[in-house]
Enzyme design. Structure first.
Site, PDB file in Angstrom:
ATOM      1  N   SER A 560       0.841  -1.186   0.000  1.00 34.60           N
ATOM      2  CA  SER A 560       0.000   0.000   0.000  1.00 34.60           C
ATOM      3  C   SER A 560       0.884   1.247   0.000  1.00 34.60           C
ATOM      4  CB  SER A 560      -0.960  -0.044   1.185  1.00 34.60           C
ATOM      5  OG  SER A 560      -2.011   0.864   1.012  1.00 34.60           O
ATOM      6  N   ASP A 645      -9.527  -3.764  -5.599  1.00 30.83           N
ATOM      7  CA  ASP A 645      -8.920  -3.017  -4.501  1.00 30.83           C
ATOM      8  C   ASP A 645      -9.634  -1.677  -4.297  1.00 30.83           C
ATOM      9  OD1 ASP A 645      -7.177  -1.618  -2.746  1.00 30.83           O
ATOM     10  OD2 ASP A 645      -5.505  -2.839  -3.433  1.00 30.83           O
ATOM     11  N   HIS A 680      -7.950  -5.030  -1.479  1.00 29.39           N
ATOM     12  CA  HIS A 680      -6.751  -4.515  -0.824  1.00 29.39           C
ATOM     13  C   HIS A 680      -6.183  -5.476   0.215  1.00 29.39           C
ATOM     14  CE1 HIS A 680      -4.136  -1.084  -0.255  1.00 29.39           C
ATOM     15  NE2 HIS A 680      -4.281  -1.154   1.060  1.00 29.39           N
TER      16      HIS A 680
END
Length: 708
Positions: A560, A645, A680
């Protein structure tokens, strides 16, 4: 010294890699001209078209075809590792106790817990009335509900005050957009409330029929509205009780631990605001506790006789203040726990007779017990060099028992209960590592690298005894470094598969986190963001200098915002790493921050800056991984993403990989794995995520020549 390592890596790179991977043709992404023109700066973005699936959904087959081609490529390149990956998966799974149960937590007359069964991916949410010898009541069988779903997340279990009903949220797409359901325990009936695009939880008023929930914008996924819903009514008629107009703020609703107040929180990185009503008066009008103030964050903890306020008002590292229940404006605030320059105040666990403060000093978390009657303080003490301690499972206000979690890089996750009155500490449960685990076989250290500006950067490291510091052993260096999120030293049973094969594992506690206090965060965001990247590079160079490893055996990993870190260090210091693992990476900073239709963009302005501002634009552009790819050699790189995501859209890593393929001059491996079912956080099952871990390990093992 650096020139020696550089030449060593260059000499070995071509021959070393060519023996490891098959000579398959990588996908070549199509280029289409797309000009970004802002602040007098014209930039062609030839892979901009990859946003089409996000904009058009299933109508954009070209994007999906490209991602599938990349998947076919990585599968071919890693095909010979399939048996080894399966072995790693089974090995890591075998350490996990399949039939297990969480420590029961007492709340309002019931003990609540989850339990897992052998062979099942999910769990059952259960309770027992009064004591642990009474019959079990299964409130929700998530194993059963998840059947037939590639992804399934049930969350936010919220029990009504009279213990007869439960609200919970379900996301079966992996976009963190939850529908709300009601389960009536007296009938066993579950009802779809018709409420969607929520955060997945709801807050009960004390009347047992009114709930409050947070609504998300379905396009941007921003939390924008708080609604009130009355059971038995049409959800389309739910009452809007608060709408946040500032698109840089996150909002949420919850209930005070003493069950007296419903509270709405709105906050960004630099300022916040709280509203509240009595939980006995759900139709009342929310009052503003204190109107938002520039550069002031505050968090409210209600007690029966006062409010406590954790705030950074005139206190960089936060302090605790107090005010009367009927006079909440800032003019009535006075110090309760004064500000300390060397201690970060992180939060309060409140009880009728005691408070427990979560603090951070010298980069380590700590807990401090405060007796409300006497004012006496007691620090909980621990022996290890690097560890993590945190409050855990304390929903009951009227108790003198405090529960906390403890872990380190060699100590499995442990849950303790401390009698706040007597000081007696009881170990309730420690994570069981099946197959045998002896912490004495491993070593953990706390190191400090010196950054280029003289700042000392902590490093937590673990390795198996016998690890030689001669520069010939592999090491995986991990970091995050954003949003003030501290990456503390914790245990992982899966990581043993890495350590037992000769790797060391290290966490770089770089600026942008909050390990060393609030200034640590301030010095790694906005126009100081590059400190995050140079700190990580300095940690890598320190580990090489101290002979923990060498560039041909050093690996970097982050996800991330930590994936942004990976992209930046691959550009800035490509010869320091043999391999880089960049997971769901935020690598197209400028283009994403310019597009307010992309989820969460406006919430991030306080972290990265707003590129509509010229100075912020050019600073972002100077470090954004996608913008700074050059014609030069890069390390071996594994990139992972998810088509659904919600935090970092798939097209960022896809564009980044396409441009890297076009520009890089080396023959090192570049792989992009897109999970077509997940988002995610990856897989939702409790074992499936280990397949991704096995792939990451196999990638590094392949580069190291380790095949068993």
């Amino acid at each position: 010294m650096k020139k020696f390592y550089l030449s060593l890596l260059i000499m070995s790179s071509a021959t070393f890699q060519s023996q490891k991977f098959p000579d398959l043709k990588a996908p070549v992404a199509e280029k289409q001209e797309h000009i970004r023109d802002i602040h007098g700066d014209k930039v062609n973005d030839p892979y901009y078209w990859m946003i089409d699936y996000f904009k058009k959904g299933k109508d954009s087959t070209k994007v999906v075809d490209y991602l599938k081609a990349e998947n076919t490529y990585w599968q071919g390149m890693m095909k010979d590792t399939e048996p080894f990956r399966d072995k790693l998966f089974q090995e890591m799974k075998a350490r996990i106790k399949e039939k297990d149960e969480s420590v029961p937590v007492f709340k309002n007359g019931y003990y609540y817990y989850t339990r897992t069964e052998t062979g099942k991916q999910y769990f059952k949410y259960c309770r027992k009335k009064g004591n642990l010898t009474t019959p079990e009541e299964i409130l929700l069988d998530v194993d059963q509900l998840a059947e037939g779903h590639a992804y399934y997340s049930a969350s936010g279990f919220s029990i009504s005050p009279d213990n007869t009903k439960m609200i919970y949220g379900v996301d079966d797409v992996s976009r963190r957009q939850y529908k709300l359901f009601l389960k009536d325990f007296s009938t066993g009936k579950t009802t779809d409330l018709g409420i969607k695009n929520t955060t997945g939880s709801a807050t009960w008023a004390n009347d047992n029929k009114t709930i409050f929930y947070t609504g998300k914008n379905p396009e941007t996924l921003l939390t924008e509205k708080i609604f009130r819903h009355t059971l038995g009514t049409d959800s389309s008629k739910d009452v809007l009780v608060y709408e946040e107009k500032d698109k840089t703020n996150y909002i949420g609703v919850g209930k005070s631990k003493n069950d007296k107040f419903i509270m709405i929180y709105s906050g960004a990185t630099t300022s916040s605001e709280t509203r509240y009503i009595s939980a006995d008066d759900p139709n009342g009008t929310f009052k503003v506790f204190q109107p938002r103030m520039k550069d002031v964050l505050y968090d409210v903890t209600p007690l029966e006789d006062k409010f406590l306020i954790t705030t950074n008002k005139d206190a960089l590292n936060f302090k605790v203040m107090e005010c009367p229940l009927d006079k909440t404006g800032v003019e009535n605030w006075k110090d309760f726990i004064p500000h300390r320059k060397d201690v970060l105040m992180e939060g309060i666990s409140e009880f009728k007779n005691y408070l427990v403060f979560s603090e951070r000093q010298n980069g380590l978390s700590q807990l401090v017990i405060f007796d409300r009657k006497t004012g006496k303080k007691e620090f909980l003490k621990f022996d290890e060099a690097a560890y993590t301690v945190y409050p855990s499972g304390n929903p009951e206000y009227n108790t003198d028992n405090f529960r906390f979690g403890y872990t380190s890089m060699i100590t499995p996750s442990s849950q303790y209960e401390q009698d706040l009155k007597t000081g007696k500490r009881t170990l309730l449960k420690q994570q069981e590592v099946l197959g045998g685990y002896n912490k004495e076989n491993y070593v953990t250290e706390r190191l400090f690298a010196i950054a280029k500006d003289g700042t000392k950067i902590p490093i937590s490291i673990v390795y198996k005894k016998g690890y030689k510091k001669d520069g010939n052993n592999p090491l995986l260096l991990y970091a995050y470094g954003s949003y003030g999120n501290s990456m503390d030293a914790t245990f992982s049973s899966g990581r043993l598969s890495l350590l037992d094969r000769g790797f060391a594992y290290a966490i770089a506690h770089i600026r942008g986190g909050q390990e060393m206090g609030r200034q640590w965060y301030e010095d790694g965001k906005m126009m100081k963001k590059k400190n995050t990247f140079t700190d990580f590079i300095d940690c890598g160079e320190y580990l090489v200098k101290e002979k923990y490893t060498s560039p041909k055996h050093l690996y970097a990993q982050g996800g991330s915002a930590g994936g942004l870190l990976m992209g930046a260090v691959a550009n800035m210091s490509p010869n320091l790493w043999n391999g880089v693992i960049s997971q769901v990476p935020f690598v197209d900073v400028v283009n994403t921050m310019l597009d307010e239709s992309i989820p969460l963009t406006t919430n991030e302005y306080d972290e990265w800056g707003n590129p509509n501002n010229k100075d912020a634009y050019f600073y972002m552009k100077s470090y954004s991984p996608y913008e700074n790819i050059e014609k030069k050699n890069y390390p071996n790189i594994l990139v992972t993403t998810g088509l659904h995501d919600s935090q970092v859209q798939y097209f960022e890593p896809a564009k980044w990989v396409a441009k890297l393929r076009d520009m890089k001059t080396d023959k090192n491996v570049l792989l992009l794995k897109t999970d077509m079912d997940y988002g995610h956080g990856g897989a939702s099952g409790r074992f499936d995520y280990l397949k991704d871990v096995a792939l990451v390990y196999a990638f590094m093992f392949k580069l190291e020549g380790i095949n068993q």
